[in-house]
Each structure stands twice: as structure tokens, then as C-alpha cells.
Design a protein around this motif. Sequence first.
Motif, PDB file in Angstrom:
ATOM      1  N   VAL A 191       0.866  -1.191   0.000  1.00  0.00           N
ATOM      2  CA  VAL A 191       0.000   0.000   0.000  1.00  0.00           C
ATOM      3  C   VAL A 191       0.897   1.234   0.000  1.00  0.00           C
ATOM      4  O   VAL A 191       2.071   1.162   0.356  1.00  0.00           O
ATOM      5  CB  VAL A 191      -0.944   0.019   1.220  1.00  0.00           C
TER       6      VAL A 191
ATOM      7  N   GLU B  44     -11.820   6.009  -3.310  1.00  0.00           N
ATOM      8  CA  GLU B  44     -10.883   5.254  -4.149  1.00  0.00           C
ATOM      9  C   GLU B  44      -9.727   4.712  -3.319  1.00  0.00           C
ATOM     10  O   GLU B  44      -9.295   3.567  -3.489  1.00  0.00           O
ATOM     11  CB  GLU B  44     -10.359   6.157  -5.260  1.00  0.00           C
ATOM     12  N   ASP B  45      -9.223   5.549  -2.407  1.00  0.00           N
ATOM     13  CA  ASP B  45      -8.120   5.124  -1.543  1.00  0.00           C
ATOM     14  C   ASP B  45      -8.560   3.979  -0.636  1.00  0.00           C
ATOM     15  O   ASP B  45      -7.844   2.974  -0.478  1.00  0.00           O
ATOM     16  CB  ASP B  45      -7.654   6.317  -0.710  1.00  0.00           C
TER      17      ASP B  45
ATOM     18  N   SER C 234      -8.882   0.671  -2.421  1.00  0.00           N
ATOM     19  CA  SER C 234      -7.583   0.047  -2.699  1.00  0.00           C
ATOM     20  C   SER C 234      -7.051  -0.690  -1.479  1.00  0.00           C
ATOM     21  O   SER C 234      -6.355  -1.710  -1.603  1.00  0.00           O
ATOM     22  CB  SER C 234      -6.577   1.106  -3.174  1.00  0.00           C
TER      23      SER C 234
END
Length: 216
Positions: free
Chosen positions: A136, A205-206, A209
Motif C-alpha cells: 500500500v 478510491e483510496d 484500494s
Amino acid sequence: MHSEAETFAFIDECKYALDQLFQILDIRLKAIHNLSRSLAEIEQIEYLLTDNFVEQDQWSVNANSYYIQYMDRMKALAEEKQGIATEPERQKRVLEMLARIGATEESMAVLASAVLQIGKQVLSFRFGGKPNLKNVREVASQLVVEIIWEGRNHTMHWEEANPRRPVVDMLQKLQTSGVKIIQGRNNALAIIAVLNWKSASEAIEDLKSLVIAENT
């Protein structure tokens, strides 16, 4: 712990709340951004005006009129530049305006705290506790998970003035990386800024992920 599909559904349920939070936060961000032109922007306008007059307008049949307009505009820009450089009341007036619309730093920090709370809830929903994720992104010399998780803990308990070690470590790393952290204050605005969460879509979006990242 929940599956990826269940967590994506949970994020979708949080979308409306995030949209509302960022819409209000955006009011303050735009107000500050549009406070005044930077000196660099004014100098660029000065350059373009001068270049246009030298290259074109001075040869026009209306040159005298253009010259007067040019000088008036240059004078106005000089006064604006002087105001930015020397007027301490300028920022005060903007802060007063933000206060009138309820967009003080303190009130916005509460909203930013709510954003971080949602971020932590997503991670908890997916992984149960604070995950140790691989592959990440890093922000300010630490994994983004650390900033979301401990950032939320900071914003929820900052008034207790007794932060736990992981919170202290996270904030210190932010400071070392050049992020302005104010002791004894809720730094939620600075935290979501370093996460680069400027809108609900960027935060979502983060988080998505992270949902699909591998937990060791």
C-alpha cells in the motif's frame, strides 16, 4: 471481519455521508484558495500585459488609449501586490468571513474528523482490527493505514491531552516530513490534506484500494 464485496457495499453506504462532509469542507478550501492572487500570479499578469502592449498595442491607432488602460491596470496590480505583501488584516478579514459562514478551522476539523472516522470504520469492517497491509502507498514515511487509523484516534481523543504512543509516533513522522502539526489542537484538516483526500471520490478510491490489499 467481512469480505471484499461486503466492505465495498459498506463503502457505498458511506458515500452519501462523505459527499456531504466534503461539500462543506470544500467551501473553506475554496475560500482560502481564492483569498488573493499570489505574488507569482500577479507578476505573470504584469508580464503578459507588458508583453501585449510592447508587441501589439503600442503600434495601434488607439495606442494612447491602450497606454492609459495599461498604466491603470499596472497601478492596480501594484496596489494588489502591495496589499498581499504588507497587509496583515487581509488574512484576518478572511477568517472573519469564514467564521460568519460557520467555516472556522475548529468546525472544519470536526468534519475532517468524521471523514477519518469513516476511514477507520471501513478498515475495521474489513479486517476486524488495525491491519498490517502489504503493497500500500506510503505518505510522510509511513503507510497510509497508519495515518488513517492513528489519525482518527488523534482526532477523537486530542482533548484528553494524553495521546498513546502510536498516535505520537504518527504525528511526529508527519512533522518530520514537513506537515504543520499544532500541539493541543485537532489536526484532522492537516491529516486529510496529507492523505490527499480533497473529495469523497478520492477518499473512497483510496479506501477501496486498501480493502483489496493483502493483510499479513
